[in-house]
Motif scaffolding. Structure first.
Motif, PDB file in Angstrom:
ATOM      1  N   ARG A   1      46.576 -76.712 -22.849  1.00 56.78           N
ATOM      2  CA  ARG A   1      46.478 -75.808 -21.703  1.00 56.78           C
ATOM      3  C   ARG A   1      45.113 -75.988 -21.065  1.00 56.78           C
ATOM      4  NH1 ARG A   1      49.030 -71.926 -25.387  1.00 56.78           N
ATOM      5  NH2 ARG A   1      46.996 -71.376 -26.260  1.00 56.78           N
ATOM      6  N   ARG A   2      45.061 -75.875 -19.745  1.00 58.55           N
ATOM      7  CA  ARG A   2      43.776 -75.930 -19.026  1.00 58.55           C
ATOM      8  C   ARG A   2      43.631 -74.680 -18.169  1.00 58.55           C
ATOM      9  NH1 ARG A   2      42.306 -81.571 -19.517  1.00 58.55           N
ATOM     10  NH2 ARG A   2      42.864 -81.664 -21.702  1.00 58.55           N
ATOM     11  N   TYR A   3      42.432 -74.111 -18.215  1.00 55.94           N
ATOM     12  CA  TYR A   3      42.126 -72.928 -17.407  1.00 55.94           C
ATOM     13  C   TYR A   3      41.366 -73.351 -16.157  1.00 55.94           C
ATOM     14  CZ  TYR A   3      43.114 -69.998 -21.500  1.00 55.94           C
ATOM     15  OH  TYR A   3      43.708 -69.373 -22.562  1.00 55.94           O
ATOM     16  N   LEU A   4      41.674 -72.675 -15.058  1.00 58.46           N
ATOM     17  CA  LEU A   4      40.982 -72.966 -13.801  1.00 58.46           C
ATOM     18  C   LEU A   4      39.775 -72.041 -13.626  1.00 58.46           C
ATOM     19  CD1 LEU A   4      40.899 -74.390 -11.013  1.00 58.46           C
ATOM     20  CD2 LEU A   4      42.312 -72.509 -10.152  1.00 58.46           C
ATOM     21  N   LEU A   5      38.611 -72.639 -13.419  1.00 56.02           N
ATOM     22  CA  LEU A   5      37.406 -71.865 -13.113  1.00 56.02           C
ATOM     23  C   LEU A   5      36.900 -72.270 -11.741  1.00 56.02           C
ATOM     24  CD1 LEU A   5      35.426 -72.063 -16.485  1.00 56.02           C
ATOM     25  CD2 LEU A   5      37.292 -70.526 -15.855  1.00 56.02           C
TER      26      LEU A   5
ATOM     27  N   PHE B   1      35.445 -76.416  -8.374  1.00 57.65           N
ATOM     28  CA  PHE B   1      36.436 -75.918  -9.326  1.00 57.65           C
ATOM     29  C   PHE B   1      36.532 -76.899 -10.486  1.00 57.65           C
ATOM     30  CE2 PHE B   1      40.050 -78.785  -8.970  1.00 57.65           C
ATOM     31  CZ  PHE B   1      39.797 -79.424  -7.766  1.00 57.65           C
ATOM     32  N   ILE B   2      37.068 -76.396 -11.598  1.00 58.49           N
ATOM     33  CA  ILE B   2      37.256 -77.286 -12.752  1.00 58.49           C
ATOM     34  C   ILE B   2      38.381 -76.737 -13.624  1.00 58.49           C
ATOM     35  CG2 ILE B   2      35.515 -76.133 -14.228  1.00 58.49           C
ATOM     36  CD1 ILE B   2      34.620 -79.021 -15.070  1.00 58.49           C
ATOM     37  N   TRP B   3      39.178 -77.658 -14.197  1.00 56.62           N
ATOM     38  CA  TRP B   3      40.212 -77.289 -15.173  1.00 56.62           C
ATOM     39  C   TRP B   3      39.675 -77.643 -16.556  1.00 56.62           C
ATOM     40  CZ3 TRP B   3      44.572 -74.799 -13.711  1.00 56.62           C
ATOM     41  CH2 TRP B   3      45.040 -74.947 -12.404  1.00 56.62           C
ATOM     42  N   LEU B   4      39.593 -76.649 -17.453  1.00 58.50           N
ATOM     43  CA  LEU B   4      39.023 -76.918 -18.777  1.00 58.50           C
ATOM     44  C   LEU B   4      39.872 -76.296 -19.879  1.00 58.50           C
ATOM     45  CD1 LEU B   4      35.235 -76.106 -18.134  1.00 58.50           C
ATOM     46  CD2 LEU B   4      36.225 -78.380 -18.491  1.00 58.50           C
TER      47      LEU B   4
ATOM     48  N   LYS C   1      47.259 -74.225 -16.384  1.00 56.55           N
ATOM     49  CA  LYS C   1      48.319 -75.223 -16.236  1.00 56.55           C
ATOM     50  C   LYS C   1      48.448 -75.976 -17.554  1.00 56.55           C
ATOM     51  CE  LYS C   1      45.629 -79.064 -14.362  1.00 56.55           C
ATOM     52  NZ  LYS C   1      45.474 -80.025 -13.273  1.00 56.55           N
ATOM     53  N   LYS C   2      49.615 -76.554 -17.747  1.00 56.73           N
ATOM     54  CA  LYS C   2      49.854 -77.406 -18.910  1.00 56.73           C
ATOM     55  C   LYS C   2      49.279 -78.780 -18.623  1.00 56.73           C
ATOM     56  CE  LYS C   2      52.351 -75.677 -22.279  1.00 56.73           C
ATOM     57  NZ  LYS C   2      52.163 -76.008 -23.701  1.00 56.73           N
TER      58      LYS C   2
END
Ligand code: ATP
Length: 156
Positions: free
Chosen positions: A29-33, A119-122, A23-24
């Motif tokens: 940008r952030r990646y979902l893990l 979960f985490i957005w990084l 996601k922006k």
């Protein structure tokens, strides 16, 4: 026989599909893990193909089932496979996972399924460190290269 499992001597073959989900976020940008409950590893949303499904259909369904997120836009031309093996009930499982790359709307909330602990957005560098497996880290590198080349301007 399901498209997911094939017996081959003592080896079971398994196929899954997933989405490197982005996601922006404030110009970045952030990646979902996701942190898997079975083993505690950090990886991307993914799951087994069901009978008659394409890899992309399975990847979209699994993303929704695991997080309740829906894809806004796929990054064209990104489709990569990783392979690994593990033991289940004393048998070797040879697994392939086909990954796509996609943005989700930034305002959608993650609603995690019970098969995940967290979960985490990084951003890229932190996501790379957080991923448990080297093959997932290299996959993330390919995603980042693809995004840089494509000059993606998505603002969702
Ligand atoms: P799926 O999410 O496709 O339904 P699953 O929940 O059955 O799969 P995996 O996440 O594939 O299971 O994990 C099965 C085993 O493989 C675990 O022991 C896990 O630690 C290991 N594993 C998971 N991802 C990787 C990887 N990228 N490289 C190597 N081993 C992995």
């Amino acid at each position: 026989m399901s498209s997911t499992y094939h017996e081959d001597g003592d080896t079971v073959k398994e196929v899954s599909a997933g989405i490197i989900t982005l996601k922006k976020a404030s110009g970045d940008r952030r990646y979902l893990l996701l942190r898997h409950e079975n083993g505690g590893h950090w990886s991307f949303p993914k799951g087994h193909l069901e009978e008659g499904e394409t890899a992309k259909e399975a990847a979209v369904r699994e993303l929704y089932e695991e997080t309740r997120l829906e894809v806004f836009e796929f990054v064209n031309g990104f489709r990569r496979e990783i392979n690994y093996s593990y033991k289940r009930e004393g048998r070797k499982v040879a697994k392939s996972v086909i990954y796509f790359l996609a943005f989700v709307p930034r305002d959608l909330e993650v609603n995690l399924s019970p098969e995940h602990l967290d979960f985490i957005w990084l951003p890229y560098r932190e996501a790379r460190k957080r991923l448990t497996y080297g093959n997932d880290q290299r996959l993330l590198d390919r995603a980042e290269v693809k995004l840089k080349k494509g000059c993606y301007s998505y603002e969702g």
